[in-house]
Scaffold this active site. Structure first.
Site, PDB file in Angstrom:
ATOM      1  N   ASP A  53       0.816  -1.211   0.000  1.00 32.16           N
ATOM      2  CA  ASP A  53       0.000   0.000   0.000  1.00 32.16           C
ATOM      3  C   ASP A  53       0.855   1.270   0.000  1.00 32.16           C
ATOM      4  O   ASP A  53       0.346   2.372   0.009  1.00 32.16           O
ATOM      5  CB  ASP A  53      -1.007  -0.009   1.159  1.00 32.16           C
ATOM      6  N   ASP A  54       2.146   1.122   0.026  1.00 32.30           N
ATOM      7  CA  ASP A  54       3.033   2.275  -0.075  1.00 32.30           C
ATOM      8  C   ASP A  54       3.482   2.523  -1.507  1.00 32.30           C
ATOM      9  O   ASP A  54       4.362   3.326  -1.771  1.00 32.30           O
ATOM     10  CB  ASP A  54       4.284   2.088   0.788  1.00 32.30           C
TER      11      ASP A  54
END
Ligand code: 6R9
Length: 692
Positions: A564-565
Site C-alpha cells: 500500500d506504499d
C-alpha cells in the site's frame, strides 16, 4: 556497470558474477537507478570462518535440501533441541493447506512431538554443564545500574515465577498479559509462562491504557504482570497507573475483571508507598520470595500455543498473532544459529523491546535456545548522550548489534565523533530489521559504526513469520546496501505480478511465500477467518506478505515497502521507499517520508516530508538539490510535487513511520483516526501547522 567492491584482497566472493555487470530489471515500470548507484560490498570473511555457512555454494546446496527434503532438513534442526517425545515418524514433519479452495487454511509442524521451549532455553544448558555462563546481561537506563544472571540463576528465578503463576491458578492454555519495561523480569516472565504452558501476550510498555485494555479483553487474560514505574531517558512512565486505568476500562466496557496483578517493585523509579493498591495486586518480589526454585515443566504438544503478540494491520483492530511451541522454537533457534553464527563467548545485543516480535525472537528465545549471552537494555538509544549505544558496546564487549534502521538514521544526524570516541572493537556483526534501510544509512552503519569490518545483515521478516525470512548470512556472499539478499532455509519466496502470475528472474512485484516454514503464525487469536482473509485471500495458495519487492539477476531481493506504499504517478509505479532513499542520500536531509496524494493530472502526485539535518541552513538550495537527486536517481516522474519541511514524523512506538496519517495530511483530510498510540502524538499538529 556495477563495481564489485572487494575490501580484502585475498577474498573472492563465491557468486556467479562475472565482473558484476547488471542489466536493468525488465519491468519497464520499475525504476531501479537508485539501486544501480549502490555497489556490492564484500566483507572479509575472516570473522566468520567458523560460521555454519561460509559460502554461497554451501548455502545453495543446503537451501535446495531444505526445500527438497523438509523432513530431513527441519527434522535435523529440530533434533538439536530436546523433545520429551519425538514427533510422529509415520507422517511428514509438516502438514498444511495454503489454498482456501481446498478447505480451511492450516499449518502443523512436528505433530505428536512433546517439548518445552523454556526447558530448551534454560534447563538444557544447565544440564550440560553451562549453568555458570551468563544468560542475560542487563544495562539500566541509568548507566550506574546493571545486572547479570547466569543460566543456573535464571532457571531458579524462572521456576519461582512459574510457581507464583501456578499458585494464582494459571494453567496450560491460560493467557497472561505482560506489560513490563525492559527489565530482567520481562524475559523471566515470558519464560515462566512458557514453562507452565501459559500463553504470554506481551504488550509494549508504551501503549496507552486504551490499547492495553483492548488487548487484555481480546485474549481475556486473568493475570497481568507489570512494574510500578520505569524511567526511560528523562521520562518517567507510571506503568501501574496505566494498568489500573486499563483494568477499569475492561470492567466498564465488558464487566471483565482481572484476578491477579503482579507488580514488580521498581524502587529506582518510584517508592513503593506511592503506588496505588487494589485487592487484586501483589508485589512481585514479596510473592516470588515465597516460591520454590524448582518447578515441573509442562510438556507441550508441538502445535499447542506458545504466545500471541498483537500487531496492527492496515485496517481494523490489532490482530493477536498466535505462534505455537514446536515450529516457533525450531525456527527461532535455527535462524539465530545460521544468521548470527554465535560463538560461546558472544555477547548479543538486540535493541528491540520485548514488546515486539524482534524482542521475542532475538532478545529472548533465539539467543537463549542457542546458549548465547543476551543483553537487555532498559533505556533509550541516544540518552544521556548520542554515543550511549557504543558506550554499552564497549562496556560489555558486545559482539553482535541488531537494531532498526530508524535508530541508525536518527544517530546519523549527530557528529561521527559520538561513535568514533568508543572503540567498538568487540563488534563483528551488525544487523537491522523492521523497515527498509536506505543506502545512505546502510553506508553510515557500515563505515562509521562497523569500520567497514562487520557485515550488515538486513533481515526482512514479520511478526507473522516468527523469525528472519530474507537475510544475508555473514561472510557467505557480498552485501548490497538496502537489500535483504537471499531467502533463509526452507523459505521459498515468489514474486507475483498484478494478475497473480509468478515472475521469474529479475523482476518486481508482490512478495509471497510458497510453502510454510516452521515459524509461520498459525492463526489470529479468536479469529481464524481474519487470518485466512489477511494472508491467503489476495493471492490464492501463497502466504501473502503484503510487501512489494524487486529481485535482481543475482537472486537478491530488495523490499520496496508495503504494497500500500506503492504510488502510481502518471502510470509509473513508484515505491515510496525508493523516492525516500534518493532524497535521504542528500547530506542536508535527516529523515524523509514520501506518500502519494490525489493529483489532477498525474493521478497521484508525490508528497515528501523532510526533516532537515541540523546545521544545514540553505533551504532553497536544498529544495533544488533534492529535486535534482530524485530526477537523477530515479527519473523525472519521481520528482516530488511537494517538499514539506517538518520538525518530526509520526511514528509508532516501534519506530515505523505511519504513512497513512501522512497520506491524509497530504490530501487535506481531517479524519486522521486514532493518533494516541504514536510515539509522539503532538507531532501531528506540528506537521499540519507547518503545511504551507
Ligand atoms: C520484524 C518486524 C513487518 C513489516 C514487513 C516490512 C517491514 C521488516 C524489513 C522490512 C524492509 C527489512 N520490514 N523488516 N522492510 N526491509 N529488512 O519488523 O515485524 O513489526 O511485523 O513488521 O516491516 O514491511 O512487512 P513487524
Amino acid at each position: 556497470l556495477r563495481r564489485l567492491q572487494v575490501l580484502s584482497p585475498g577474498f573472492l566472493p563465491d557468486v556467479g558474477l562475472s565482473g558484476g555487470s547488471l542489466r536493468q530489471a525488465p519491468c519497464s515500470s520499475s525504476p531501479s537507478k537508485q539501486e544501480d548507484s549502490s555497489d556490492l560490498v564484500s566483507v572479509p570473511p575472516h570473522l566468520f570462518r567458523d560460521a555454519p555457512v561460509s559460502s554461497r555454494s554451501q548455502y545453495e546446496s543446503l537451501y535446495s535440501q531444505s526445500l527438497g527434503d523438509p523432513d530431513g532438513f527441519w527434522g535435523g534442526e529440530a533434533k538439536c533441541l530436546f523433545w520429551k517425545n519425538p514427533w510422529d515418524a509415520d507422517r511428514p514433519v509438516c502438514a498444511y493447506n495454503f489454498d482456501k479452495r481446498k478447505g480451511p487454511i492450516f499449518v502443523e509442524w512436528f505433530r505428536g512431538g512433546y517439548t518445552n521451549v523454556c526447558y530448551n532455553a534454560i534447563d538444557r544448558h544447565v544440564d550440560s554443564g553451562r549453568g555458570n555462563q551468563v544468560a542475560v546481561l542487563w544495562e539500566g537506563n541509568d548507566p550506574r545500574f546493571n545486572a547479570r544472571i547466569t543460566y543456573s540463576e535464571l532457571l531458579r528465578y524462572v521456576c519461582q515465577v512459574a510457581n507464583l503463576l501456578r499458585s494464582r491458578g494459571v494453567k496450560k492454555g491460560d493467557r497472561v498479559c505482560i506489560y513490563m519495561p525492559m527489565i530482567l523480569e520481562l524475559p523471566v516472565a515470558m519464560l515462566a509462562c512458557a514453562r507452565i504452558g501459559a500463553i504470554h501476550s506481551v504488550v509494549f510498555a508504551g501503549f496507552s491504557a486504551e490499547a492495553l485494555s483492548g488487548r487484555i479483553l481480546d485474549c481475556q487474560s486473568q493475570v497481568v504482570l507489570t512494574c510500578s514505574a520505569v524511567r526511560r531517558g528523562d521520562k518517567m512512565l507510571l506503568l501501574k497507573e496505566i494498568v489500573d486505568e486499563a483494568l477499569q476500562l475492561c470492567s466498564q466496557r465488558s464487566g471483565f475483571s482481572v484476578e491477579t496483578c503482579v507488580v514488580y517493585d521498581n524502587e529506582t523509579a518510584v517508592p513503593r508507598k506511592n503506588v496505588a493498591w487494589q485487592a487484586r495486586d501483589i508485589w512481585w518480589q514479596d510473592a516470588v520470595r515465597e516460591c520454590s526454585t524448582s518447578a515441573e515443566v509442562e510438556w507441550m504438544e508441538s502445535e499447542e500455543p506458545l504466545f500471541m503478540l498483537y500487531t496492527s494491520g492496515s485496517t481494523g483492530k490489532p490482530k493477536g498473532v498466535l505462534h505455537t511451541v514446536g515450529g516457533y522454537m525450531v525456527y527461532a533457534s535455527t535462524t539465530f544459529k545460521y544468521c548470527f553464527a554465535p560463538r560461546k563467548e558472544d555477547i548479543f545485543w538486540c535493541t528491540a523491546d520485548c514488546g515486539w516480535i524482534t524482542g521475542h525472537t532475538y532478545v529472548v528465545y533465539g539467543p537463549l535456545l542457542n546458549g548465547t549471552t543476551s543483553l537487555v537494555y532498559e533505556g533509550v538509544p541516544a540518552w544521556p548522550h548520542p554515543g550511549r549505544c557504543w558506550e554499552i558496546v564497549d562496556k560489555y564487549k558486545v559482539t553482535a548489534f541488531y537494531t532498526a534502521p530508524t535508530l541508525i538514521r536518527s544517530l546519523q544526524a549527530y557528529d561521527k565523533e559520538h561513535v568514533k570516541k568508543f572503540s567498538r572493537s568487540s563488534l563483528r556483526l551488525l544487523a537491522t530489521a523492521g523497515e527498509p534501510i536506505n543506502p545512505k544509512a546502510w553506508n553510515w552503519y557500515f563505515d562509521v559504526v562497523g569500520d567497514r569490518r562487520c557485515p550488515i545483515l538486513d533481515t526482512w521478516w514479520q511478526t507473522e513469520t516468527g523469525g528472519v525470512m530474507l537475510t544475508p548470512l555473514p561472510g557467505a556472499w557480498p552485501l548490497k546496501p538496502g537489500s535483504a539478499t537471499l531467502p533463509f532455509f526452507g523459505v521459498e519466496p515468489v514474486v507475483l505480478d498484478q494478475q497473480g502470475k509468478e515472475l521469474k528472474g529479475p523482476c518486481e512485484g508482490y512478495l509471497c511465500i510458497r510453502h510454510p516454514w516452521p515459524g509461520i503464525a498459525r492463526t489470529i487469536y479468536g479469529d481464524h477467518k481474519r487470518y485466512e482473509e489477511t494472508y491467503f485471500s489476495t493471492w490464492l495458495s501463497y502466504y501473502n506478505t503484503g510487501d512489494g519487492c524487486r529481485r535482481d539477476e543475482n537472486g537478491y531481493i530488495t523490499i520496496t515497502g508495503r504494497v500500500d506504499d506503492v504510488i502510481n504517478v502518471s502510470g509509473h509505479r513508484i515505491s515510496t521507499s525508493e523516492v525516500e532513499a534518493a532524497l535521504a542520500s542528500h547530506p542536508g536531509c535527516a529523515e524523509v517520508a514520501v506518500v502519494g496524494f490525489p493529483h489532477e493530472v498525474k493521478g497521484e502526485g508525490i508528497y515528501a516530508y523532510i526533516i532537515q539535518m541540523d546545521g544545514h541552513t540553505d533551504r532553497g538550495e536544498l529544495i533544488k538539490a533534492l529535486k535534482v537527486l530524485a530526477r537523477k536517481e530515479i527519473g523525472g516522474f519521481a520528482v516530488p510535487d511537494v517538499l514539506h519541511f517538518v520538525p518530526g514524523l509520526p511514528k509508532t512506538r516501534s519506530g515505523k513511520v505511519m504513512r497513512n496519517i501522512l497520506r491524509k495530511i497530504a490530501s487535506n483530510r481531517t479524519d486522521l483516526g486514532d493518533t494516541s498510540t504514536l510515539a509522539d502524538p503532538a507531532v501531528v499538529s506540528k506537521i499540519i501547522s507547518s503545511k504551507m
